[in-house]
Design a protein around this motif. Structure first.
Motif, PDB file in Angstrom:
ATOM      1  N   SER A 232       0.813  -1.206   0.000  1.00 21.13           N
ATOM      2  CA  SER A 232       0.000   0.000   0.000  1.00 21.13           C
ATOM      3  C   SER A 232       0.850   1.261   0.000  1.00 21.13           C
ATOM      4  O   SER A 232       1.940   1.299   0.568  1.00 21.13           O
ATOM      5  N   ASP A 233       0.314   2.298  -0.651  1.00 26.83           N
ATOM      6  CA  ASP A 233       0.798   3.648  -0.426  1.00 26.83           C
ATOM      7  C   ASP A 233      -0.244   4.320   0.472  1.00 26.83           C
ATOM      8  O   ASP A 233      -1.206   3.674   0.911  1.00 26.83           O
ATOM      9  N   ASN A 234      -0.100   5.591   0.739  1.00 24.30           N
ATOM     10  CA  ASN A 234      -1.044   6.219   1.660  1.00 24.30           C
ATOM     11  C   ASN A 234      -2.438   6.376   1.054  1.00 24.30           C
ATOM     12  O   ASN A 234      -3.438   6.389   1.773  1.00 24.30           O
TER      13      ASN A 234
ATOM     14  N   ALA B 218      -4.109   3.150   1.882  1.00 22.58           N
ATOM     15  CA  ALA B 218      -3.858   2.658   3.236  1.00 22.58           C
ATOM     16  C   ALA B 218      -5.143   2.264   3.961  1.00 22.58           C
ATOM     17  O   ALA B 218      -5.176   1.248   4.670  1.00 22.58           O
TER      18      ALA B 218
ATOM     19  N   ASP C 199       5.535  -0.878   2.493  1.00 26.48           N
ATOM     20  CA  ASP C 199       5.195   0.493   2.867  1.00 26.48           C
ATOM     21  C   ASP C 199       5.766   1.502   1.872  1.00 26.48           C
ATOM     22  O   ASP C 199       6.970   1.735   1.842  1.00 26.48           O
TER      23      ASP C 199
ATOM     24  N   ILE D 156       3.318   5.288   3.667  1.00 27.57           N
ATOM     25  CA  ILE D 156       2.100   5.279   4.474  1.00 27.57           C
ATOM     26  C   ILE D 156       2.285   6.249   5.644  1.00 27.57           C
ATOM     27  O   ILE D 156       3.335   6.262   6.284  1.00 27.57           O
TER      28      ILE D 156
ATOM     29  N   ASN E  16      -1.962   6.394   9.685  1.00 29.67           N
ATOM     30  CA  ASN E  16      -2.473   5.112   9.199  1.00 29.67           C
ATOM     31  C   ASN E  16      -1.686   3.940   9.761  1.00 29.67           C
ATOM     32  O   ASN E  16      -2.258   2.882  10.072  1.00 29.67           O
ATOM     33  N   LYS E  17      -0.378   4.097   9.930  1.00 29.73           N
ATOM     34  CA  LYS E  17       0.415   3.025  10.545  1.00 29.73           C
ATOM     35  C   LYS E  17      -0.074   2.741  11.958  1.00 29.73           C
ATOM     36  O   LYS E  17      -0.144   1.578  12.389  1.00 29.73           O
TER      37      LYS E  17
ATOM     38  N   TYR F 192      -3.063   0.624  11.767  1.00 30.64           N
ATOM     39  CA  TYR F 192      -2.694  -0.766  11.492  1.00 30.64           C
ATOM     40  C   TYR F 192      -2.284  -1.468  12.780  1.00 30.64           C
ATOM     41  O   TYR F 192      -2.711  -2.601  13.065  1.00 30.64           O
TER      42      TYR F 192
END
Length: 340
Positions: free
Chosen positions: A11-13, A16, A42, A45, A49-50, A53
């Motif tokens: 994923s990119d942001n 995300a 990553d 991201i 968002n991290k 997760y």
């Protein structure tokens, strides 16, 4: 015996939230596993968002590991690789299997535009027959694969979901084979899917379609669909029906130019997506309308007004036309970056 599985996301942001909702579905429907480790490729991201997760993993007692791919991005830049939708994100999984930690012998890649709606137990013991990759066959690309040099009677695989034997990937020197393929032609329509099908051709094992159940087979009659997209190396009606009735992974793919996270979408998996979004850390996500071009707007209007049996051959015509035209432009150098 302990049930442990390694999963890979990319994923990119921009994607995300969708990857996070997919991971939520994975954890929610596989609570019986002793351990699940999710490796996230990553590409910038955000910290916000991290954190979501990590909260998701903590909630379910699972583990998430972020993979820094900055060196791979630099490598792609130095190679002069053509961007896809203005980024290198889609390439990155091709450079991941060589850098996974020791002890990760198998890993199951799941696209961020997918939901895991059932148990993944069968993946643990799936017989890959010595191949580096196992994936689900794709019925949409007969003319396109032939134009790229793959015989019509040979299968073409959808790489949105794939099981990878990491040791075999390295043993078969797959990464360098992908790079060699990239040097033969600078741009492709589906990039990672095209590169893997071409460079690993003949060494990809077939998964049951329930592991990558796409909306086209959910919506359209099987006989009608195969008439519009004839294949000599696809699944039979029984297997497709099994994937409809008992899917393990629903892979959204764009449907009439839209995804389930779009406002006002006609996508058949929208209700399912909304449920997993509602129990995720992204439950407050605000949907926006899809950015449809004129052709897609016409397609959507026809889809909503015509019987599916009438609409399908019309859509198939324009779909094939798009692939043919785009592929020719990329091959001639007229187009360097897919943006739609």
């Amino acid at each position: 015996m302990s049930k442990d599985i390694n999963i890979l996301y990319l994923s990119d942001n921009n994607y995300a939230a969708y990857a996070g909702i997919s991971i939520t579905s994975l954890f929610e429907n596989n609570k019986h596993f002793d351990s699940i480790t999710v490796y996230v490729i990553d590409d910038s991201i955000s910290d916000e968002n991290k954190e979501k997760y990590l909260k998701t993993a903590e909630k379910y007692g699972r583990k998430i590991v972020f993979l820094d791919m900055s060196s791979s991005i630099k490598r792609l830049e130095e190679m002069g690789a053509a961007k896809y939708r203005n980024s290198y994100t889609t390439y990155l999984k091709l450079f991941t299997f060589g850098i996974l930690p020791e002890g990760v012998d198998r890993i199951f890649f799941i696209d961020s535009d997918a939901l895991v709606v059932d148990k993944l137990d069968e993946i643990l013991d799936f017989d890959m027959k010595g191949m580096p990759i196992a994936a689900v066959r794709d019925a949409l690309c007969t003319e396109y694969k032939v134009s790229l040099g793959i015989p019509a009677e040979d299968p073409w695989f959808n790489m949105g979901v794939m099981l990878v034997d990491v040791n075999k990937w390295r043993e078969f020197d797959c990464e360098n084979r992908v790079i060699a393929q990239m040097k033969k032609r600078s741009s492709y329509v589906a990039v990672d899917q095209d590169l893997l099908n071409l460079s690993i051709h003949g060494q990809i094992e077939t998964l049951h379609p329930k592991f990558n159940a796409t909306p086209h087979h959910y919506v359209y009659n099987h006989e009608q669909f195969m008439k519009c997209f004839p294949q000599t190396c696809f699944y039979g009606k029984k297997e497709i029906e099994e994937s409809r009735q008992k899917p393990v992974i629903h892979h959204f793919e764009r449907f009439i130019g839209e995804s389930p996270w779009h406002k006002g979408t006609t996508h058949p998996y929208t209700k399912e997506f909304d449920y997993y979004m509602s129990i995720s850390e992204w439950k407050d996500y605000v949907k926006q309308p899809a950015n449809l071009n004129t052709t897609m707007k016409i397609e959507k209007a026809l889809y909503k007004s015509l019987p599916k049996s009438v609409f399908l051959p019309i859509w198939a015509y324009f779909y094939k036309r798009y692939f043919k035209k785009t592929s020719e432009q990329l091959a001639s150098g007229e187009m360097k970056n897919i943006t739609v």
